[in-house]
Design a protein around this motif. Structure first.
Motif, PDB file in Angstrom:
ATOM      1  N   LEU A 167       0.877  -1.254   0.011  1.00  0.00           N
ATOM      2  CA  LEU A 167       0.010  -0.033  -0.038  1.00  0.00           C
ATOM      3  C   LEU A 167       0.870   1.139   0.073  1.00  0.00           C
ATOM      4  O   LEU A 167       0.605   2.291  -0.742  1.00  0.00           O
ATOM      5  N   GLY A 168       2.079   1.303   0.791  1.00  0.00           N
ATOM      6  CA  GLY A 168       2.932   2.374   0.788  1.00  0.00           C
ATOM      7  C   GLY A 168       3.570   2.489  -0.821  1.00  0.00           C
ATOM      8  O   GLY A 168       3.557   3.768  -1.304  1.00  0.00           O
ATOM      9  N   GLU A 169       3.900   1.463  -1.478  1.00  0.00           N
ATOM     10  CA  GLU A 169       4.249   1.833  -2.842  1.00  0.00           C
ATOM     11  C   GLU A 169       3.109   2.300  -3.678  1.00  0.00           C
ATOM     12  O   GLU A 169       3.548   2.955  -4.605  1.00  0.00           O
ATOM     13  N   ALA A 170       1.999   2.023  -3.268  1.00  0.00           N
ATOM     14  CA  ALA A 170       0.876   2.561  -4.104  1.00  0.00           C
ATOM     15  C   ALA A 170       0.414   4.009  -3.672  1.00  0.00           C
ATOM     16  O   ALA A 170      -0.709   4.514  -3.948  1.00  0.00           O
ATOM     17  N   GLN A 171       1.347   4.580  -2.671  1.00  0.00           N
ATOM     18  CA  GLN A 171       0.914   6.126  -2.055  1.00  0.00           C
ATOM     19  C   GLN A 171      -0.495   5.865  -1.364  1.00  0.00           C
ATOM     20  O   GLN A 171      -1.060   6.828  -1.296  1.00  0.00           O
ATOM     21  N   ARG A 172      -0.410   4.980  -0.594  1.00  0.00           N
ATOM     22  CA  ARG A 172      -1.887   4.634   0.168  1.00  0.00           C
ATOM     23  C   ARG A 172      -1.447   4.843   1.621  1.00  0.00           C
ATOM     24  O   ARG A 172      -0.691   3.827   2.186  1.00  0.00           O
ATOM     25  N   ALA A 173      -1.910   5.741   2.326  1.00  0.00           N
ATOM     26  CA  ALA A 173      -1.651   5.778   3.808  1.00  0.00           C
ATOM     27  C   ALA A 173      -2.279   4.961   4.499  1.00  0.00           C
ATOM     28  O   ALA A 173      -3.626   4.502   4.549  1.00  0.00           O
ATOM     29  N   CYS A 174      -1.377   4.042   5.514  1.00  0.00           N
ATOM     30  CA  CYS A 174      -1.976   2.878   6.276  1.00  0.00           C
ATOM     31  C   CYS A 174      -1.091   2.794   7.567  1.00  0.00           C
ATOM     32  O   CYS A 174      -0.179   3.192   7.498  1.00  0.00           O
ATOM     33  N   VAL A 175      -1.666   1.997   8.458  1.00  0.00           N
ATOM     34  CA  VAL A 175      -1.049   1.592   9.723  1.00  0.00           C
ATOM     35  C   VAL A 175      -1.351   0.240  10.087  1.00  0.00           C
ATOM     36  O   VAL A 175      -2.412  -0.144   9.674  1.00  0.00           O
ATOM     37  N   VAL A 176      -0.219  -0.479  10.768  1.00  0.00           N
ATOM     38  CA  VAL A 176      -0.593  -1.861  11.148  1.00  0.00           C
ATOM     39  C   VAL A 176      -0.788  -1.723  12.666  1.00  0.00           C
ATOM     40  O   VAL A 176       0.144  -1.374  13.236  1.00  0.00           O
ATOM     41  N   LEU A 177      -1.936  -2.522  13.211  1.00  0.00           N
ATOM     42  CA  LEU A 177      -2.123  -2.572  14.677  1.00  0.00           C
ATOM     43  C   LEU A 177      -1.906  -4.216  14.632  1.00  0.00           C
ATOM     44  O   LEU A 177      -2.801  -4.895  14.292  1.00  0.00           O
ATOM     45  N   ASP A 178      -0.785  -4.700  15.482  1.00  0.00           N
ATOM     46  CA  ASP A 178      -0.473  -5.854  15.721  1.00  0.00           C
ATOM     47  C   ASP A 178      -0.663  -6.301  17.170  1.00  0.00           C
ATOM     48  O   ASP A 178      -0.318  -5.582  18.271  1.00  0.00           O
ATOM     49  N   GLY A 179      -1.237  -7.475  17.176  1.00  0.00           N
ATOM     50  CA  GLY A 179      -1.634  -7.838  18.608  1.00  0.00           C
ATOM     51  C   GLY A 179      -0.520  -7.786  19.571  1.00  0.00           C
ATOM     52  O   GLY A 179      -0.765  -7.552  20.737  1.00  0.00           O
ATOM     53  N   ARG A 182     -12.340  -4.390  21.808  1.00  0.00           N
ATOM     54  CA  ARG A 182     -13.065  -3.192  21.907  1.00  0.00           C
ATOM     55  C   ARG A 182     -12.191  -1.891  21.783  1.00  0.00           C
ATOM     56  O   ARG A 182     -12.540  -1.038  20.999  1.00  0.00           O
ATOM     57  N   ARG A 183     -11.221  -2.043  22.380  1.00  0.00           N
ATOM     58  CA  ARG A 183     -10.118  -0.774  22.298  1.00  0.00           C
ATOM     59  C   ARG A 183      -9.464  -0.744  21.215  1.00  0.00           C
ATOM     60  O   ARG A 183      -9.238   0.446  20.418  1.00  0.00           O
ATOM     61  N   VAL A 184      -9.245  -1.894  20.303  1.00  0.00           N
ATOM     62  CA  VAL A 184      -8.500  -1.848  19.063  1.00  0.00           C
ATOM     63  C   VAL A 184      -9.448  -1.393  18.170  1.00  0.00           C
ATOM     64  O   VAL A 184      -9.165  -0.556  17.379  1.00  0.00           O
ATOM     65  N   ALA A 185     -10.817  -1.734  18.165  1.00  0.00           N
ATOM     66  CA  ALA A 185     -11.876  -1.342  17.258  1.00  0.00           C
ATOM     67  C   ALA A 185     -11.765   0.155  17.193  1.00  0.00           C
ATOM     68  O   ALA A 185     -11.876   0.958  16.024  1.00  0.00           O
ATOM     69  N   LEU A 220     -18.567  -6.982  17.362  1.00  0.00           N
ATOM     70  CA  LEU A 220     -18.604  -5.640  18.098  1.00  0.00           C
ATOM     71  C   LEU A 220     -17.573  -4.654  17.501  1.00  0.00           C
ATOM     72  O   LEU A 220     -17.802  -3.628  17.094  1.00  0.00           O
ATOM     73  N   ALA A 221     -16.217  -5.215  17.065  1.00  0.00           N
ATOM     74  CA  ALA A 221     -15.572  -4.496  16.235  1.00  0.00           C
ATOM     75  C   ALA A 221     -16.015  -3.845  14.865  1.00  0.00           C
ATOM     76  O   ALA A 221     -16.052  -2.650  14.531  1.00  0.00           O
ATOM     77  N   ARG A 222     -16.885  -4.683  14.270  1.00  0.00           N
ATOM     78  CA  ARG A 222     -17.471  -4.518  12.891  1.00  0.00           C
ATOM     79  C   ARG A 222     -18.552  -3.170  13.224  1.00  0.00           C
ATOM     80  O   ARG A 222     -18.589  -2.260  12.510  1.00  0.00           O
TER      81      ARG A 222
END
Length: 177
Positions: free
Chosen positions: A27-39, A62-65, A92-94
């Motif tokens: 996504l970065g290569e496609a110029q799309r801003a993103c972030v990873v949230l890893d458990g 709940r917090r991560v969502a 719930l996350a959805r």
């Protein structure tokens, strides 16, 4: 377009974090801003006060969502890599993130394969009774009934997994296509 959250769920060792990081690069290569949230990272900070009981797992989700919703509302694609074993917690996350922005992705790697990988030695410890409430061994994993995408990391290469997720993003962004 309101950016989505890719919610990668699966057993420990399934490949969630590896896929999440590779998708972030693509996504970065496609110029799309993103972030990873890893458990694993979230459990050492934002959710460090939580254990692995069903109640603590629900609170973790709940917090991560809510964090996902904040990032999405600020224009970032979010890639979550969490075991998130219970269907009700993912529901719930959805709800928190918004159904139209929630892309549930099942990293559908078998328990046998995850145990054979066992990158952190957790399955060995769980089988020896040293880890309580370990998903897939002494705690359940409820696979998604209707994920937006299911990826088997034995049948698919990392590049194929990432390509499928990138295609899912494009479909979600342009549903008329």
């Amino acid at each position: 377009m309101h950016p989505p959250t890719f919610w990668l769920t699966g057993l420990s060792g399934a490949g969630k974090s590896t896929i999440a990081q590779a998708l972030k690069v693509r996504l970065g290569e496609a110029q799309r801003a993103c972030v990873v949230l890893d458990g694993d990272h979230l459990r050492s900070g934002l959710c460090a006060d939580l254990g692995f009981s069903p109640q603590d797992r629900a609170e973790n989700i709940r917090r991560v969502a809510h964090v996902c919703r904040l990032f999405n509302d600020n224009g970032l694609i979010v890639i979550v890599a969490l075991i998130s074993p219970y269907a009700k917690d993912r529901a719930l996350a959805r709800e928190i993130i918004g159904t139209e922005h929630f892309l549930e992705v099942h990293i559908a790697t078998s328990l046998q394969t995850c145990e054979s990988r066992d990158p952190k030695g957790l399955y060995r410890k769980a089988r020896a009774g040293l880890l309580k409430e370990f998903t897939g061994i002494s705690a359940p994993y409820e696979a998604p009934a209707n994920p937006a995408c299911a990826l088997d990391t034995v049948a698919l290469s990392l590049d194929q997994c990432v390509s499928q997720l990138h295609a899912l993003l494009e479909t979600a962004a342009n549903p008329a296509r």
